[in-house]
Design a protein around this motif. Structure first.
Motif, mmCIF file in Angstrom:
data_model
loop_
_atom_site.group_PDB
_atom_site.id
_atom_site.type_symbol
_atom_site.label_atom_id
_atom_site.label_comp_id
_atom_site.label_asym_id
_atom_site.label_seq_id
_atom_site.Cartn_x
_atom_site.Cartn_y
_atom_site.Cartn_z
ATOM 1 N N ASP A 81 1.683 9.148 3.876
ATOM 2 C CA ASP A 81 0.740 10.244 4.062
ATOM 3 C C ASP A 81 0.242 10.209 5.506
ATOM 4 O OD1 ASP A 81 -1.332 12.073 4.089
ATOM 5 O OD2 ASP A 81 -2.064 11.495 2.100
ATOM 6 N N PRO A 82 0.590 11.199 6.320
ATOM 7 C CA PRO A 82 0.172 11.184 7.724
ATOM 8 C C PRO A 82 -1.331 11.352 7.895
ATOM 9 C CG PRO A 82 1.151 13.299 7.187
ATOM 10 C CD PRO A 82 1.333 12.419 5.979
ATOM 11 N N ASP A 83 -2.039 11.781 6.842
ATOM 12 C CA ASP A 83 -3.473 12.012 6.931
ATOM 13 C C ASP A 83 -4.315 10.807 6.516
ATOM 14 O OD1 ASP A 83 -2.894 14.683 7.652
ATOM 15 O OD2 ASP A 83 -2.685 15.211 5.536
ATOM 16 N N VAL A 84 -3.677 9.790 5.923
ATOM 17 C CA VAL A 84 -4.397 8.611 5.444
ATOM 18 C C VAL A 84 -3.713 7.371 6.020
ATOM 19 C CG1 VAL A 84 -5.170 7.324 3.414
ATOM 20 C CG2 VAL A 84 -5.021 9.819 3.323
ATOM 21 N N PRO A 85 -4.313 6.732 7.025
ATOM 22 C CA PRO A 85 -3.695 5.537 7.610
ATOM 23 C C PRO A 85 -3.470 4.456 6.554
ATOM 24 C CG PRO A 85 -5.575 6.250 8.912
ATOM 25 C CD PRO A 85 -5.584 7.061 7.641
ATOM 26 N N MET A 86 -2.357 3.739 6.683
ATOM 27 C CA MET A 86 -2.050 2.670 5.736
ATOM 28 C C MET A 86 -2.004 1.338 6.486
ATOM 29 S SD MET A 86 1.989 3.284 4.972
ATOM 30 C CE MET A 86 3.129 3.601 6.311
ATOM 31 N N VAL A 90 2.867 1.158 11.847
ATOM 32 C CA VAL A 90 4.073 1.441 12.618
ATOM 33 C C VAL A 90 4.899 2.559 12.001
ATOM 34 C CG1 VAL A 90 6.247 0.447 13.447
ATOM 35 C CG2 VAL A 90 4.157 -0.913 13.491
ATOM 36 N N ARG A 91 5.080 2.502 10.691
ATOM 37 C CA ARG A 91 5.937 3.481 10.023
ATOM 38 C C ARG A 91 5.227 4.814 9.892
ATOM 39 N NH1 ARG A 91 7.304 -1.237 9.088
ATOM 40 N NH2 ARG A 91 9.388 -1.915 8.619
ATOM 41 N N LYS A 92 5.948 5.864 10.172
ATOM 42 C CA LYS A 92 5.412 7.226 10.105
ATOM 43 C C LYS A 92 6.356 8.079 9.272
ATOM 44 C CE LYS A 92 2.212 6.207 13.130
ATOM 45 N NZ LYS A 92 0.979 5.688 12.608
ATOM 46 N N THR A 93 5.790 9.068 8.613
ATOM 47 C CA THR A 93 6.609 9.978 7.819
ATOM 48 C C THR A 93 7.500 10.821 8.728
ATOM 49 O OG1 THR A 93 6.616 11.653 6.102
ATOM 50 C CG2 THR A 93 4.868 11.804 7.744
ATOM 51 N N ARG A 122 -11.257 0.009 3.662
ATOM 52 C CA ARG A 122 -10.458 -0.900 4.503
ATOM 53 C C ARG A 122 -8.993 -0.460 4.539
ATOM 54 N NH1 ARG A 122 -10.545 -6.513 5.077
ATOM 55 N NH2 ARG A 122 -8.886 -6.527 3.541
ATOM 56 N N VAL A 123 -8.520 -0.096 5.719
ATOM 57 C CA VAL A 123 -7.121 0.319 5.883
ATOM 58 C C VAL A 123 -6.183 -0.816 5.465
ATOM 59 C CG1 VAL A 123 -5.377 1.028 7.567
ATOM 60 C CG2 VAL A 123 -7.673 2.011 7.657
ATOM 61 N N ALA A 124 -6.564 -2.052 5.692
ATOM 62 C CA ALA A 124 -5.721 -3.200 5.343
ATOM 63 C C ALA A 124 -5.437 -3.265 3.842
ATOM 64 C CB ALA A 124 -6.386 -4.497 5.800
ATOM 65 N N ASP A 125 -6.274 -2.641 3.024
ATOM 66 C CA ASP A 125 -6.066 -2.641 1.572
ATOM 67 C C ASP A 125 -5.159 -1.515 1.104
ATOM 68 O OD1 ASP A 125 -7.769 -4.815 1.296
ATOM 69 O OD2 ASP A 125 -9.536 -3.543 1.011
ATOM 70 N N ARG A 126 -4.799 -0.638 2.000
ATOM 71 C CA ARG A 126 -4.012 0.547 1.641
ATOM 72 C C ARG A 126 -2.515 0.248 1.716
ATOM 73 N NH1 ARG A 126 -7.249 4.837 5.392
ATOM 74 N NH2 ARG A 126 -9.285 4.625 4.367
ATOM 75 N N TYR A 127 -2.018 -0.444 0.705
ATOM 76 C CA TYR A 127 -0.572 -0.634 0.582
ATOM 77 C C TYR A 127 -0.218 -0.739 -0.892
ATOM 78 C CZ TYR A 127 -1.313 -5.677 -0.116
ATOM 79 O OH TYR A 127 -1.714 -6.901 -0.596
ATOM 80 N N THR A 146 3.493 -1.162 3.046
ATOM 81 C CA THR A 146 3.463 0.298 3.158
ATOM 82 C C THR A 146 2.849 0.922 1.909
ATOM 83 O OG1 THR A 146 5.696 0.478 2.239
ATOM 84 C CG2 THR A 146 5.498 0.414 4.659
ATOM 85 N N MET A 147 2.482 2.163 2.027
ATOM 86 C CA MET A 147 1.932 2.901 0.897
ATOM 87 C C MET A 147 2.851 4.082 0.610
ATOM 88 S SD MET A 147 -1.966 4.185 0.211
ATOM 89 C CE MET A 147 -2.033 5.188 1.673
ATOM 90 N N ILE A 148 3.670 3.913 -0.450
ATOM 91 C CA ILE A 148 4.612 4.953 -0.848
ATOM 92 C C ILE A 148 4.278 5.530 -2.226
ATOM 93 C CG2 ILE A 148 6.508 4.143 0.602
ATOM 94 C CD1 ILE A 148 7.646 2.723 -1.883
ATOM 95 N N ASP A 149 3.291 4.926 -2.886
ATOM 96 C CA ASP A 149 2.819 5.389 -4.190
ATOM 97 C C ASP A 149 1.441 6.005 -3.974
ATOM 98 O OD1 ASP A 149 5.001 3.937 -5.771
ATOM 99 O OD2 ASP A 149 4.049 2.318 -4.648
#
Length: 172
Positions: A81-86, A90-93, A122-127, A146-149
């Motif tokens: 999600d480009p609107d929610v940092p994960m 490094v990885r971008k959609t 916390r962005v660090a928790d977003r995976y 990464t956050m793919i779900d």
């Protein structure tokens, strides 16, 4: 486009999905569960996932919203999600899959859905995916988080969200 630059066409089908309707605390909710084509760095997979997203948007509009339900979209969307940092910055959609799902109705201004991960401070928790690069069972510097779900909620419910978290417990 194919290898020679010629336009190629294939038929897309949304194969892995489920649709359920609930009335919860007086709210009519239509839940669309998706498992979209994987591999967010592969152009062919991205094209397939984008086509699946078009079908999902039609389902949201015609089957959920048209029946008077608020849509919730969730599952293994296999994209970022480009609107929610994960956690992995490094990885971008390479697609518009998440933006298209959140803005399923082009007739209305703005996105109708919001990513629940946006409520995690916390962005660090977003995976939701941990690639244990050296397979030692522990997080290391070279591991990929990464956050793919995703869980996409209607804006109408945004004020009711008190907190969101992702359980990272494993049975190692």
């Amino acid at each position: 486009r194919g290898a020679a630059g010629a336009e190629e066409r294939e038929e897309a089908v949304l194969q892995r999905h489920a649709l359920a309707f609930f009335t919860f605390c007086g709210r009519k909710l239509g839940v669309l569960g998706l498992h979209l084509k994987s591999n967010p760095s592969d152009p062919a997979a991205n094209a397939q996932r984008t086509a699946e997203t078009r079908i999902a948007r039609d389902i949201i509009r015609r089957e959920i919203v048209a029946r008077g339900y608020l849509p919730i979209v969730l599952g293994d969307l296999n994209d970022y999600d480009p609107d929610v940092p994960m956690a992995d910055g490094v990885r971008k959609t390479q697609t518009t899959v998440l933006r298209d799902l959140k803005d399923f109705d082009p007739e209305r201004p703005g996105a109708e859905l919001v990513n629940a991960a946006a409520f995690m401070p916390r962005v660090a928790d977003r995976y939701t995916s941990h690639w244990d690069f050296n397979e030692n069972g522990a997080p290391d510097g070279e591991d990929v988080f990464t956050m793919i779900d995703h869980v996409l909620l209607p804006r109408e419910l945004e004020s009711a969200v008190e907190r969101a978290f992702i359980c990272h417990a494993t049975d190692l």
